[in-house]
Design an enzyme around this catalytic site. Structure first.
Site, PDB file in Angstrom:
ATOM      1  N   LYS A 110      21.462  36.856   0.497  1.00  0.00           N
ATOM      2  CA  LYS A 110      21.151  38.002   1.372  1.00  0.00           C
ATOM      3  C   LYS A 110      22.412  38.546   2.049  1.00  0.00           C
ATOM      4  O   LYS A 110      22.642  39.749   2.055  1.00  0.00           O
ATOM      5  CB  LYS A 110      20.148  37.596   2.476  1.00  0.00           C
ATOM      6  CG  LYS A 110      18.813  37.119   1.977  1.00  0.00           C
ATOM      7  CD  LYS A 110      17.869  36.861   3.137  1.00  0.00           C
ATOM      8  CE  LYS A 110      18.355  35.798   4.090  1.00  0.00           C
ATOM      9  NZ  LYS A 110      18.274  34.414   3.590  1.00  0.00           N
ATOM     10  N   ARG A 125      11.532  36.867  10.619  1.00  0.00           N
ATOM     11  CA  ARG A 125      11.450  35.584   9.939  1.00  0.00           C
ATOM     12  C   ARG A 125      10.094  34.941  10.166  1.00  0.00           C
ATOM     13  O   ARG A 125       9.819  33.877   9.627  1.00  0.00           O
ATOM     14  CB  ARG A 125      12.516  34.676  10.519  1.00  0.00           C
ATOM     15  CG  ARG A 125      13.499  34.119   9.504  1.00  0.00           C
ATOM     16  CD  ARG A 125      14.498  33.299  10.270  1.00  0.00           C
ATOM     17  NE  ARG A 125      15.430  32.582   9.475  1.00  0.00           N
ATOM     18  CZ  ARG A 125      16.654  32.988   9.171  1.00  0.00           C
ATOM     19  NH1 ARG A 125      17.057  34.186   9.542  1.00  0.00           N
ATOM     20  NH2 ARG A 125      17.453  32.220   8.499  1.00  0.00           N
ATOM     21  N   ARG A 148      28.206  26.388  -0.449  1.00  0.00           N
ATOM     22  CA  ARG A 148      28.603  27.555   0.346  1.00  0.00           C
ATOM     23  C   ARG A 148      29.672  27.217   1.382  1.00  0.00           C
ATOM     24  O   ARG A 148      29.599  26.197   2.054  1.00  0.00           O
ATOM     25  CB  ARG A 148      27.370  28.133   1.045  1.00  0.00           C
ATOM     26  CG  ARG A 148      27.698  29.305   1.969  1.00  0.00           C
ATOM     27  CD  ARG A 148      26.501  30.127   2.294  1.00  0.00           C
ATOM     28  NE  ARG A 148      25.501  29.462   3.105  1.00  0.00           N
ATOM     29  CZ  ARG A 148      24.315  29.993   3.385  1.00  0.00           C
ATOM     30  NH1 ARG A 148      23.998  31.183   2.909  1.00  0.00           N
ATOM     31  NH2 ARG A 148      23.454  29.354   4.131  1.00  0.00           N
ATOM     32  N   ARG A 200      29.210  25.747   7.002  1.00  0.00           N
ATOM     33  CA  ARG A 200      28.359  25.986   8.175  1.00  0.00           C
ATOM     34  C   ARG A 200      27.716  24.672   8.601  1.00  0.00           C
ATOM     35  O   ARG A 200      27.257  23.911   7.750  1.00  0.00           O
ATOM     36  CB  ARG A 200      27.262  27.000   7.812  1.00  0.00           C
ATOM     37  CG  ARG A 200      27.662  28.430   8.053  1.00  0.00           C
ATOM     38  CD  ARG A 200      26.700  29.415   7.442  1.00  0.00           C
ATOM     39  NE  ARG A 200      25.298  29.207   7.814  1.00  0.00           N
ATOM     40  CZ  ARG A 200      24.333  30.098   7.560  1.00  0.00           C
ATOM     41  NH1 ARG A 200      24.631  31.232   6.944  1.00  0.00           N
ATOM     42  NH2 ARG A 200      23.097  29.859   7.901  1.00  0.00           N
ATOM     43  N   ARG A 222      15.269  23.912   7.000  1.00  0.00           N
ATOM     44  CA  ARG A 222      15.194  25.375   6.965  1.00  0.00           C
ATOM     45  C   ARG A 222      14.295  25.853   5.824  1.00  0.00           C
ATOM     46  O   ARG A 222      13.565  26.831   5.983  1.00  0.00           O
ATOM     47  CB  ARG A 222      16.597  25.972   6.827  1.00  0.00           C
ATOM     48  CG  ARG A 222      17.381  25.873   8.122  1.00  0.00           C
ATOM     49  CD  ARG A 222      18.863  25.842   7.864  1.00  0.00           C
ATOM     50  NE  ARG A 222      19.373  27.139   7.511  1.00  0.00           N
ATOM     51  CZ  ARG A 222      20.447  27.334   6.761  1.00  0.00           C
ATOM     52  NH1 ARG A 222      21.098  26.319   6.255  1.00  0.00           N
ATOM     53  NH2 ARG A 222      20.858  28.556   6.518  1.00  0.00           N
TER      54      ARG A 222
HETATM   55  P1  AMP Z   1      20.886  32.881   8.769  1.00  0.00           P
HETATM   56  O1  AMP Z   1      22.352  33.187   8.839  1.00  0.00           O
HETATM   57  O2  AMP Z   1      20.046  34.107   8.579  1.00  0.00           O
HETATM   58  O3  AMP Z   1      20.579  31.797   7.776  1.00  0.00           O
HETATM   59  O4  AMP Z   1      20.468  32.310  10.222  1.00  0.00           O
HETATM   60  C1  AMP Z   1      21.042  31.125  10.707  1.00  0.00           C
HETATM   61  C2  AMP Z   1      20.149  30.526  11.781  1.00  0.00           C
HETATM   62  O5  AMP Z   1      20.004  31.440  12.872  1.00  0.00           O
HETATM   63  C3  AMP Z   1      18.733  30.197  11.344  1.00  0.00           C
HETATM   64  O6  AMP Z   1      18.628  28.962  10.669  1.00  0.00           O
HETATM   65  C4  AMP Z   1      18.004  30.181  12.691  1.00  0.00           C
HETATM   66  O7  AMP Z   1      18.302  29.010  13.413  1.00  0.00           O
HETATM   67  C5  AMP Z   1      18.686  31.344  13.424  1.00  0.00           C
HETATM   68  N1  AMP Z   1      17.998  32.638  13.175  1.00  0.00           N
HETATM   69  C6  AMP Z   1      18.504  33.743  12.538  1.00  0.00           C
HETATM   70  N2  AMP Z   1      17.611  34.730  12.515  1.00  0.00           N
HETATM   71  C7  AMP Z   1      16.502  34.267  13.130  1.00  0.00           C
HETATM   72  C8  AMP Z   1      15.217  34.818  13.404  1.00  0.00           C
HETATM   73  N3  AMP Z   1      14.874  36.062  13.023  1.00  0.00           N
HETATM   74  N4  AMP Z   1      14.320  34.045  14.070  1.00  0.00           N
HETATM   75  C9  AMP Z   1      14.623  32.783  14.471  1.00  0.00           C
HETATM   76  N5  AMP Z   1      15.812  32.199  14.239  1.00  0.00           N
HETATM   77  C10 AMP Z   1      16.759  32.926  13.578  1.00  0.00           C
END
Ligand code: AMP
Length: 225
Positions: free
Chosen positions: A21, A96, A133, A165, A176
């Site tokens: 994404k 989400r 990654r 990360r 996740r």
């Molecule tokens: P991502 O980079 O999109 O994988 O987001 C990394 C982390 O940020 C996720 O594993 C969540 O802990 C938090 N996060 C990002 N977007 C959301 C969301 N819309 N709702 C809740 N937690 C979020």
């Protein structure tokens, strides 16, 4: 390639962690000329800032959990109010959960979403990708152990350190993915019922997936009004 975008494009991208994404949204942002709004990047920036809010968020993220719907809705509502998002945007990582999707409907009532893309990559494939990654700690550019930066884990874009990360450990990834299945997948029927869902196959070379995305999104945008 169809490309009849005369008005702003209001896009949402969702898909499993590691589906590509982030990488694809950067490319789509350049193509459609819209800001890329990644809630993950916004939360990582808050965590790096080290405020009490940021530290709390970091704890949740590092464990692979989800930040509360109320907090996320506030963060996104403020961001969508900024001038650069008045025409369109590419929302990455939000919504989400179904409650976030319901709130997004309210926030965007006067300028509804055009397309919700489900970038589809199976669980087996994403587990392999995520463990490889690596990401620039400064600007967020993605790399992998198969395609590292040119010089010694130094970002090609900004010169920052390229690292793994903290939430890309196997334990956090499994957490996740479980949350994705229970909290995020219900958004598929939610957006299907609104006629907004656009499933796109996320398997293939990066350029190939970008072309596929641009073509299907452009076709959808051309028929929206
Ligand atoms: P991502 O980079 O999109 O994988 O987001 C990394 C982390 O940020 C996720 O594993 C969540 O802990 C938090 N996060 C990002 N977007 C959301 C969301 N819309 N709702 C809740 N937690 C979020």
């Amino acid at each position: 390639m169809a490309d009849n975008v005369t008005d702003g494009a209001r896009l949402v991208m969702f898909g499993r962690q590691g589906a590509g994404k982030g990488t694809q949204c950067v490319r789509l942002a350049a193509h459609f000329g819209e800001p890329h709004i990644s809630t993950g990047d916004m939360l990582r920036a808050a965590a790096a800032f080290g405020s009490p809010f940021g530290l709390k968020v970091k704890e949740i993220m590092d464990a692979g959990g989800l930040v509360s719907d109320d907090v996320m809705i506030g963060v996104v509502a403020e961001r969508l109010d900024e001038a650069d998002a008045s025409r369109g945007y590419i929302l990455d990582g939000f919504p989400r959960t179904v409650p976030q999707g319901e709130k997004l409907d309210v926030i965007t009532a006067d300028r509804p979403l055009d397309v919700v893309i489900n970038l589809d990559v199976s669980e087996d494939v994403v587990i392999g990708r995520i463990t490889k990654r690596r990401v620039c700690a400064t600007c967020g550019t993605n790399y992998s152990t198969d395609s590292p930066p040119t010089h010694d884990w130094t970002c090609d874009v900004c010169g920052g350190h390229v690292v793994q990360r903290p939430d890309d450990t196997e334990e956090a990834v499994l957490e996740r993915l479980a949350l994705y299945a229970s909290e995020t997948l219900p958004l598929v029927p939610f957006y299907e019922a609104k006629g907004l869902l656009l499933p796109v196959d996320g398997i293939g070379e990066t350029d190939e997936v970008t072309d596929r995305l641009v073509e299907s999104i452009s076709d959808r945008l051309a028929t929206r009004r």
